[in-house]
Write an enzyme that holds these catalytic residues in place. Structure first.
Site, PDB file in Angstrom:
ATOM      1  CD  GLU A  44      -2.799   1.107   2.493  1.00  0.00           C
ATOM      2  OE1 GLU A  44      -3.830   1.802   2.474  1.00  0.00           O
ATOM      3  OE2 GLU A  44      -2.468   0.378   3.452  1.00  0.00           O
ATOM      4  CE  LYS A 115      -7.949   0.968   3.374  1.00  0.00           C
ATOM      5  NZ  LYS A 115      -6.662   1.345   4.036  1.00  0.00           N
ATOM      6  CB  CYS A 151      -4.437  -1.828   4.445  1.00  0.00           C
ATOM      7  SG  CYS A 151      -3.457  -1.678   5.960  1.00  0.00           S
ATOM      8  CB  VAL A 184      -6.038  -7.693  13.138  1.00  0.00           C
ATOM      9  CG1 VAL A 184      -7.198  -7.602  12.146  1.00  0.00           C
ATOM     10  CG2 VAL A 184      -6.469  -7.232  14.516  1.00  0.00           C
TER      11      VAL A 184
END
Length: 280
Positions: A44, A115, A151, A184
């Site tokens: 990213e 996004k 992301c 995560v």
């Protein structure tokens, strides 16, 4: 048998240093292509750095103007190696800014995804995307359908499931995921693969950048992963720069979806009804 070699590049972009970042991206991308990769994924905001809030507009790229674009060296590599490069940059379109993942081919920008789910301060920096497109990459004897997320979005199962239902075989997530939430990253990336019966490319960056907004450094996690449709990690990088290059057997997607029929058994009418009844 339909096999495609895919590589994910993990490196540490520097804030505002587009020229240096591009040189590094070209170096690692060329290395991956020389190893036989036909699809190469970059992290990213690979070209601008992540913590560049005060110069977002200046660093934004017009993806419709590739002739004067700094992306030219990467496009040249797609021509030389007959490959695709998936990258992510700040996109500037009609004075609006987006966090955008896009596919480069020998013809230029093949397609893009903006996004939708913005994280933290990104809500102030960027406009939201509105669509989940599917992209078809054509090779000599077969085609590959891919879906893109970015992301933070790796934590949203709805997007991954929607892309899988449209036929995506590979889900690709360019990312700048921090160390603070690496747990995560580890769990969500595998979950998205298993529930969707897709290969997942979790393409993170490494290193650190100083954030003026937080008045501290952000440490990025690295740990780029390529994951099978069974949710198994095929290959994973550590915290340093490098490439992960894996040959994917696309027939594994069909086999896993026949073995574990989540997509087939999903009650879409019930899901639509439940979402409709939710209060915003």
């Amino acid at each position: 048998m339909s096999k495609v070699k895919l590589a994910s590049v993990q490196f540490s972009p520097a804030s505002f240093e587009r020229e240096a970042n591009m040189e590094k991206a070209v170096f690692w991308t060329k290395k991956a292509l020389e190893e036989g990769a036909r699809i190469v994924v970059l992290p990213e905001l690979f070209d601008s750095g992540y913590c560049v809030e005060d110069k977002d507009l200046k660093l934004g790229l017009d993806l419709n103007d590739i002739k004067s674009s700094t992306l030219a060296p990467l496009i040249e590599l797609t021509k030389i190696y007959n490959a695709y490069i998936i990258a992510n940059s700040i996109e500037k379109s009609k004075n609006k800014l987006y966090d955008t993942a896009y596919i480069l081919s020998k013809k230029g920008v093949l397609g893009k995804y903006r996004k939708i789910y913005l994280y933290d301060n990104e809500k102030k920096r960027f406009n939201r995307g509105k669509k989940y497109p599917i992209f078809e990459l054509k090779f000599e004897k077969f085609k590959v359908k891919i879906g893109l997320g970015i992301c933070y979005e790796i934590g949203f199962s709805e997007g991954a499931r929607f892309l899988a239902l449209q036929g995506a075989q590979i889900l690709i997530y360019p990312a700048a995921f921090g160390v603070a939430r690496a747990y995560v990253w580890d769990l969500a990336s595998r979950a998205r693969a298993l529930e969707s019966g897709c290969f997942v490319v979790a393409a993170n960056r490494c290193g650190r950048e100083f954030s003026k907004v937080k008045d501290s450094y952000i440490e990025f996690a690295g740990k780029t992963k390529i994951i099978s449709p069974k949710g198994e990690i095929i290959q994973e990088l550590g915290e340093y720069e490098g490439i992960s290059c894996v040959e994917l057997e696309l027939d594994d997607v069909k086999a896993q979806r026949e073995n574990l029929t989540y997509l087939k058994d999903l009650n879409l009418k019930l899901c639509q009804k439940m979402y409709k009844n939710l209060k915003a």
